[in-house]
Motif scaffolding. Structure first.
Motif: not given
Length: 383
Positions: A294-307
């Motif tokens: 779903d590439a949710e906003l929180m997921a995208t932030k987690n992708i950027i941070s490496g989580k």
């Protein structure tokens, strides 16, 4: 280069689409379970006529607990209002009986078309029959309506393709072919979607068609032994249940060995697994690959941070646009665009469908796919 070209074409297409559908009413969400009705506007269709003037569309969404459903509802509402339709938008908060009641009310209001994203895809047959008797066409939205002949069309993403994309990402980025050749292995656990959602079954099939050979030859090792859909599915896509499962796996099977891959079918599962991993003491040094959808906003932030490692980008603007064209065609007595007449058998009929293409997004391409296309702004991701 291929990814850049895809992103560029997507951005251009969406720019044109949103420009054509712009100018609609507000997109403020209704309270949980509430109704939001907006009077028809004065916008005109491409031919200069009020395409939806005097017509009402009922939209039944499953929940506001997931960001993607909020976006789906808002996008459809705005685009339908831009065509002059009145819109009744309701969220059932994952309560089947609430959704039945909401749809019954829409039928009683004599809406001209129903768009339904079901809480439980097989639990709405009675109310769907009521709509058919009342002459109200139904379009299934991203969750196939099962065991009914009342559904006219289905708008979704290629759900098996979502699973294939997740699995192929794992194969490529863990280089499973090289691991197999070297006699090496990775541990993996699966967190699959809700058993009452046909999409979850298709997604699982897409994953296993790719990964099963690596499980069979030992390149992938699932220490819990839980690889079947029945053993890995999570009712109502519950983040909390995913977290509990992951906690149990980590304490019961991975106390002395790291878990390398979390094959998650949903961003919400990834959030739950992240919490379990942090509680178990995982750090950047041994953080596993975590997939999502779903590439949710929180997921995208987690992708950027490496989580979180990756997610599947399903542009809800595009899906909403395709569904709106179906609604407009059905109400105006024309045939909508479809691209699949074979895949989606609901047990009673094969439902004519339009399937959008999912894309894998990670730290390397989120800027191109999500920011450059206008799906998110850099400011949103920096908050």
């Amino acid at each position: 280069m291929k990814k850049k070209l895809i992103a560029l074409l997507l951005a251009l297409a969406m720019g044109a689409s949103l420009a054509a559908c712009g100018g609609g009413g507000g997109t403020t969400q209704s309270p949980a379970g509430g109704t939001e009705t907006t009077p028809a506007g004065t916008e005109t269709g491409s031919g200069g006529e009020q395409t939806g003037a005097g017509k009402t569309v009922g939209i039944a969404m499953p929940t506001q607990s997931s960001e993607r459903w909020i976006n789906d509802g808002a996008n459809m509402k705005a685009q339908l209002e831009a065509l002059g339709y009145e819109v009744v938008l309701q969220y059932a908060e994952d309560d089947v009986q609430m959704q039945v009641s909401q749809i019954e009310n829409m039928v009683a209001q004599q809406v001209d078309c129903l768009v339904i994203a079901a809480v439980d895809s097989g639990a709405l047959t009675t109310v769907e029959a009521q709509a058919k008797t009342a002459g109200i066409p139904i379009i299934a939205y991203d969750r196939l309506l099962m065991d009914t002949d009342a559904v006219s069309y289905y708008a979704s993403f290629d759900n098996k393709g979502v699973g294939t994309a997740i699995a192929e990402y794992i194969v490529e980025h863990k280089d499973l072919e090289a691991a197999k050749a070297a006699g090496e292995s990775y541990t993996i656990e699966f967190f699959m979607g809700s058993p009452d959602d046909n999409n979850a079954v298709l997604l699982y099939q897409g994953i296993m068609e790719v990964l099963q050979p690596y499980l069979d030859d030992g390149t992938l090792v699932c220490k819990t032994g839980r690889t079947s859909f029945d053993d890995t599915c999570i009712l109502r896509w519950s983040q909390e249940e995913a977290q509990k499962m992951c906690e149990n796996y980590l304490s019961g099977f991975y106390a002395d060995e790291d878990l390398d891959i979390i094959c998650s079918a949903f961003d919400g599962f990834a959030y739950g697994c992240r919490s379990a991993l942090e509680a178990a003491g995982y750090t950047e040094a041994n953080w596993p690959m975590i997939t999502g959808q779903d590439a949710e906003l929180m997921a995208t932030k987690n992708i950027i941070s490496g989580k979180q490692t990756m997610s599947i980008y399903k542009d809800t603007r595009l899906l909403a646009e395709k569904c709106v064209t179906m609604v407009n065609a059905v109400i105006n007595g024309t045939e909508p665009e479809i691209n699949d007449t074979e895949t989606y058998d609901n047990g009673v009929m094969v439902v004519p469908s339009y399937l959008c293409t999912p894309l894998a997004v990670d730290k390397d391409n989120y800027q191109e796919l999500l920011v450059d296309s206008g799906y998110y702004t850099a400011e949103q991701l920096a908050e």
